[in-house]
Design a protein around this motif. Sequence first.
Motif, PDB file in Angstrom:
ATOM      1  N   GLN A  11      -8.417   3.187 -10.379  1.00 60.35           N
ATOM      2  CA  GLN A  11      -7.881   1.877 -10.715  1.00 60.35           C
ATOM      3  C   GLN A  11      -7.542   1.100  -9.448  1.00 60.35           C
ATOM      4  OE1 GLN A  11      -4.660   1.942 -13.533  1.00 60.35           O
ATOM      5  NE2 GLN A  11      -5.468   3.732 -14.593  1.00 60.35           N
ATOM      6  N   PRO A  12      -7.857  -0.180  -9.417  1.00 61.31           N
ATOM      7  CA  PRO A  12      -7.539  -0.995  -8.232  1.00 61.31           C
ATOM      8  C   PRO A  12      -6.043  -0.955  -7.938  1.00 61.31           C
ATOM      9  CG  PRO A  12      -9.012  -2.177  -9.702  1.00 61.31           C
ATOM     10  CD  PRO A  12      -8.566  -0.962 -10.448  1.00 61.31           C
ATOM     11  N   GLY A  13      -5.706  -0.866  -6.675  1.00 64.57           N
ATOM     12  CA  GLY A  13      -4.303  -0.860  -6.284  1.00 64.57           C
ATOM     13  C   GLY A  13      -3.612   0.474  -6.450  1.00 64.57           C
ATOM     14  N   THR A  14      -4.364   1.535  -6.768  1.00 64.63           N
ATOM     15  CA  THR A  14      -3.800   2.870  -6.915  1.00 64.63           C
ATOM     16  C   THR A  14      -4.556   3.844  -6.020  1.00 64.63           C
ATOM     17  OG1 THR A  14      -5.242   3.603  -8.718  1.00 64.63           O
ATOM     18  CG2 THR A  14      -3.282   2.330  -9.325  1.00 64.63           C
ATOM     19  N   PHE A  15      -3.977   5.042  -5.862  1.00 64.07           N
ATOM     20  CA  PHE A  15      -4.599   6.077  -5.045  1.00 64.07           C
ATOM     21  C   PHE A  15      -4.590   7.384  -5.821  1.00 64.07           C
ATOM     22  CE2 PHE A  15      -3.222   2.860  -2.114  1.00 64.07           C
ATOM     23  CZ  PHE A  15      -4.254   2.800  -1.185  1.00 64.07           C
TER      24      PHE A  15
ATOM     25  N   LEU B 288      -0.758   7.333   1.868  1.00 60.54           N
ATOM     26  CA  LEU B 288      -0.061   7.221   3.142  1.00 60.54           C
ATOM     27  C   LEU B 288      -1.028   6.994   4.301  1.00 60.54           C
ATOM     28  CD1 LEU B 288       2.654   9.996   2.747  1.00 60.54           C
ATOM     29  CD2 LEU B 288       2.862   7.536   2.360  1.00 60.54           C
ATOM     30  N   GLU B 289      -2.172   7.646   4.256  1.00 62.73           N
ATOM     31  CA  GLU B 289      -3.166   7.452   5.314  1.00 62.73           C
ATOM     32  C   GLU B 289      -3.737   6.039   5.285  1.00 62.73           C
ATOM     33  OE1 GLU B 289      -5.928  10.612   4.703  1.00 62.73           O
ATOM     34  OE2 GLU B 289      -4.759  12.071   5.879  1.00 62.73           O
ATOM     35  N   ALA B 290      -3.764   5.424   4.108  1.00 64.13           N
ATOM     36  CA  ALA B 290      -4.225   4.037   4.018  1.00 64.13           C
ATOM     37  C   ALA B 290      -3.139   3.068   4.483  1.00 64.13           C
ATOM     38  CB  ALA B 290      -4.634   3.719   2.582  1.00 64.13           C
TER      39      ALA B 290
ATOM     40  N   VAL C  59       0.843  -1.203   0.000  1.00 63.48           N
ATOM     41  CA  VAL C  59       0.000   0.000   0.000  1.00 63.48           C
ATOM     42  C   VAL C  59       0.873   1.246   0.000  1.00 63.48           C
ATOM     43  CG1 VAL C  59      -1.747   1.293   1.268  1.00 63.48           C
ATOM     44  CG2 VAL C  59      -1.877  -1.203   1.176  1.00 63.48           C
ATOM     45  N   GLU C  60       1.906   1.251   0.845  1.00 62.58           N
ATOM     46  CA  GLU C  60       2.776   2.430   0.936  1.00 62.58           C
ATOM     47  C   GLU C  60       3.454   2.740  -0.402  1.00 62.58           C
ATOM     48  OE1 GLU C  60       6.597   4.127   3.497  1.00 62.58           O
ATOM     49  OE2 GLU C  60       6.000   2.024   3.660  1.00 62.58           O
ATOM     50  N   GLU C  61       3.765   1.706  -1.164  1.00 65.00           N
ATOM     51  CA  GLU C  61       4.486   1.888  -2.422  1.00 65.00           C
ATOM     52  C   GLU C  61       3.569   1.850  -3.644  1.00 65.00           C
ATOM     53  OE1 GLU C  61       7.301  -1.253  -2.215  1.00 65.00           O
ATOM     54  OE2 GLU C  61       8.352  -0.418  -0.464  1.00 65.00           O
ATOM     55  N   ALA C  62       2.271   1.851  -3.418  1.00 65.00           N
ATOM     56  CA  ALA C  62       1.312   1.799  -4.528  1.00 65.00           C
ATOM     57  C   ALA C  62       1.421   3.068  -5.379  1.00 65.00           C
ATOM     58  CB  ALA C  62      -0.098   1.646  -3.980  1.00 65.00           C
TER      59      ALA C  62
END
Length: 246
Positions: free
Chosen positions: A91-95, A102-104, A70-73
Amino acid sequence: MKSTERHKLKENEFARTVAHAREAMQTRGRDVATIVIVVVAAVALAAGYAWWRQSRNAKANAVLAEALAVEEAPVIAPAAPAPGSPIPVQQPGTFDSEQAKLEAALPKLMKAADAYPNTEAGITARYHAASVLATLGRYAEAGQRYQEVIDKAGNSLYGRTARLGLADVLVSQGKYDSAITIYQEVSTDTKSTLPIDGVLMQLGRAYMKAGKKNEAAHAFTRVVEEFPQSLYAADARREMEEAKKS
């Protein structure tokens, strides 16, 4: 004494000798059996601990990997929808932003850190959580997490790097003297594997923010003179000249 009586005495002595021998064998047999049981129990306990530790480390690594994913997504901001079109789905796996990512990641990192606090994976997760908190501007919490890493990791690479992280957080909080103390200690640590030129740059900048220009100039001068091939050399020379200005 009659020969018959002497014969009986000898028989009795022989019987007692045999009895003592049998008793000694039985006692030794019980002792040997006890030793064997203790050894077997110790081996089983050691094997069980090794299995438990391996299983625990595997679980810790899995939880850490999930958090780091998650941190490196990737961060992909959605394109503005055309007039009359529905809002694009992320998109799945992106922010859609660095802050959202970072909050996730933060609760996942802390989950790994708290579930496996003394494992390498747990310490790694706690260090990353401290870095995330600092990036989010939550400096007090970041400082607490860095200090926990220092307490748990000692003089390992994570422990030493966490000291620099703590110093950076202190600078962000305006606590320059405390930060300078840490930078000074790290820069004079002959056993440290951290890049001293980088530490000196941080030390010089902390001095500048604290209004101590002479000390800042000295730190930058050390970079120029002791590390002429450093990637920081050009910046150090420029900042050294700025510090020397009255």
